[in-house]
Motif scaffolding. Structure first.
Motif, mmCIF file in Angstrom:
data_model
loop_
_atom_site.group_PDB
_atom_site.id
_atom_site.type_symbol
_atom_site.label_atom_id
_atom_site.label_comp_id
_atom_site.label_asym_id
_atom_site.label_seq_id
_atom_site.Cartn_x
_atom_site.Cartn_y
_atom_site.Cartn_z
ATOM 1 N N ASN A 177 -30.554 -66.915 115.464
ATOM 2 C CA ASN A 177 -31.533 -66.567 114.431
ATOM 3 C C ASN A 177 -30.922 -65.684 113.341
ATOM 4 O O ASN A 177 -31.360 -65.683 112.202
ATOM 5 N N LEU A 199 -33.062 -66.419 122.398
ATOM 6 C CA LEU A 199 -33.992 -67.489 122.019
ATOM 7 C C LEU A 199 -34.130 -68.516 123.133
ATOM 8 O O LEU A 199 -33.168 -68.793 123.850
ATOM 9 N N ASP A 207 -28.752 -71.478 121.450
ATOM 10 C CA ASP A 207 -28.525 -70.066 121.128
ATOM 11 C C ASP A 207 -27.337 -69.522 121.920
ATOM 12 O O ASP A 207 -27.488 -68.741 122.857
ATOM 13 N N LEU A 220 -38.476 -68.104 116.283
ATOM 14 C CA LEU A 220 -38.852 -67.450 117.536
ATOM 15 C C LEU A 220 -39.338 -66.011 117.404
ATOM 16 O O LEU A 220 -39.645 -65.342 118.393
#
Ligand SMILES: *Cc1c(COP(=O)(O)O)cnc(C)c1O
Length: 411
Positions: free
Chosen positions: A322, A361, A366, A401
């Motif tokens: 992210n 995540l 991830d 997320l």
């Protein structure tokens, strides 16, 4: 016996005896306290200065160096870069705002990018920056807006060349592309610019990105120069500005080595000499993003949990794709490979183990490091991803997320 390929040494950052990685003279754990949170990106301003100084020392004096700020648009970094380079290349009105706020001289800003909206072109005209036009529509629109606003348009033509940059991580020229104007139709457009009485300043060529082969870059620059020279014959106005692109890469993955600048400098010197005769009014420009800022930056995330699943160690950190999509392998990589990763608060010669570093995540994408041998780490330790000064926070899906965002600092 074949030894597996390794990462280039990340010796631009030093370590204290106790293993603390030093960033801008500050030990990493102390920096994390100062920032007050993990994850964060930290860029070392001394390394930014050093990179520009070393590059300028290698290149011919007459070559102008531009910073392509999409690589890292952090305002503090852009403000520093504006004092170090000869121009800033922006690719949206949002970036234009940051560059102007940073104190960049509008005369030294150029604006490229496909699909510029009318409002963006109005803003560019009002700011007085050079527009690298990417379609006939933009020429017509600039002619009308220039009349309407009573302000002169400054135009360079972005050329989609009739060749590709070999060995490039991301090709952005040659063949059918959304970038630039096909070389074949440019003479027509040059005539149109003259007919409209618009100010034409030069050409912009950008063949591709993330290239570690000096010879391929030299070839692209030679071909770009020759193409521009041919095209220049179709203009009544002299070429004042010839942007030969960039594409200088940095080593991210095992087996990759730092780009050898010497042959590129030699090639540019030869082109600069030709330009003195053949395009006497033209400034030769190269525009670089990641090469200027990528190696000076780190992404730092803290270990939240340590798990062992069927014999495999997993370090689960408080940040991941992210904030750093590129390190997860989901930003233009075909086959996922590990970025250079370390534990930033432990000695690299400590007892080590094969580790998976994953973010929080709920997706197997991830992943920050896959089966890398790292010093044994515990919750609270700091995982560091090198080569993270470019295409980091601004190139990552921070909302995905709903985890907290990351912080960016210049140290
Ligand atoms: C993205 C881009 C750059 C910068 O690329 P790097 O690989 O970061 O050097 C330069 N010029 C143009 C036109 C770009 O689109």
């Amino acid at each position: 016996m074949n030894t597996p390929p390794v990462h280039a040494p990340m010796d631009q950052f030093s370590r204290r005896d106790d293993g603390q990685l030093m960033v801008g003279g500050v030990p990493l754990s102390q920096l994390a306290e100062r920032i007050g949170q993990t994850p964060f990106y930290a860029v070392d301003r001394g390394l930014l200065r050093q990179r520009v100084t070393q590059l300028r020392a290698a290149l011919p004096k007459s070559i102008e160096l531009h910073y392509a700020m999409k690589a890292n648009p952090m305002p503090a970094l852009v403000a520093l870069m504006a004092t170090l380079v000869d121009g800033i290349d922006v690719a949206s009105a949002g970036e234009l705002k940051i560059a102007l706020d940073a104190g960049a001289d509008p005369a030294e800003i150029s604006f490229a990018g496909p699909g510029k909206r009318e409002i963006e072109l109005r803003q560019a005209l009002a700011a007085g920056v050079l527009v690298n036009v990417e379609s006939p529509r933009e020429v017509e629109l600039l002619a009308r807006l220039s009349q309407e606003l009573g302000l002169p348009a400054r135009i360079a033509l972005r050329v989609n060349p009739d060749f590709e940059l070999k060995g490039s991580g991301m090709k952005m020229g040659g063949g059918p592309k959304q970038f630039g104007i096909d070389a074949e139709v440019l003479p027509e457009l040059l005539a149109r610019i003259d007919a409209l009485g618009l100010g034409f300043e030069g050409f912009h060529l950008f063949a591709g990105s993330q290239n570690l082969r000096a010879e391929a870059i030299c070839e692209a620059q030679r071909k770009s120069y020759e193409l521009a020279l041919r095209l220049a014959q179709g203009s009544r106005q002299p070429v004042r500005f010839l942007n030969l692109g960039g594409g200088f890469g940095i080593p991210y993955f095992p087996g990759e080595q730092r780009l050898d600048i010497a042959p590129i400098a030699e090639n540019l010197a030869a082109l600069a000499e030709r330009a003195q005769r053949e395009l006497p009014q033209a400034a030769l420009v190269i525009e670089l993003g990641r090469y200027l800022v990528g190696e000076a930056g780190l992404y730092v995330t803290r270990v939240v949990d340590r798990k062992v699943s069927r014999g495999q160690v997993f370090l689960v950190t408080d940040g991941g794709l992210n904030h750093h999509l590129a390190a997860s392998g989901n930003f233009g990589q075909v086959i996922r490979k590990n970025y250079p990763v370390t534990i930033g608060n432990r000695r690299p010669d400590a007892a080590s183990e094969s580790t998976m570093v994953v973010g929080p995540l709920c997706t197997p994408m991830d992943l920050l490091a896959e089966r890398m041998v790292l010093p044994c780490a515990e919750p609270g330790d700091l995982v560091v991803i090198f080569q993270s000064g470019a295409y980091g926070a601004s190139a990552s899906p921070q909302g995905f997320l709903g985890h907290p965002g990351c912080v960016e600092v210049l140290v």
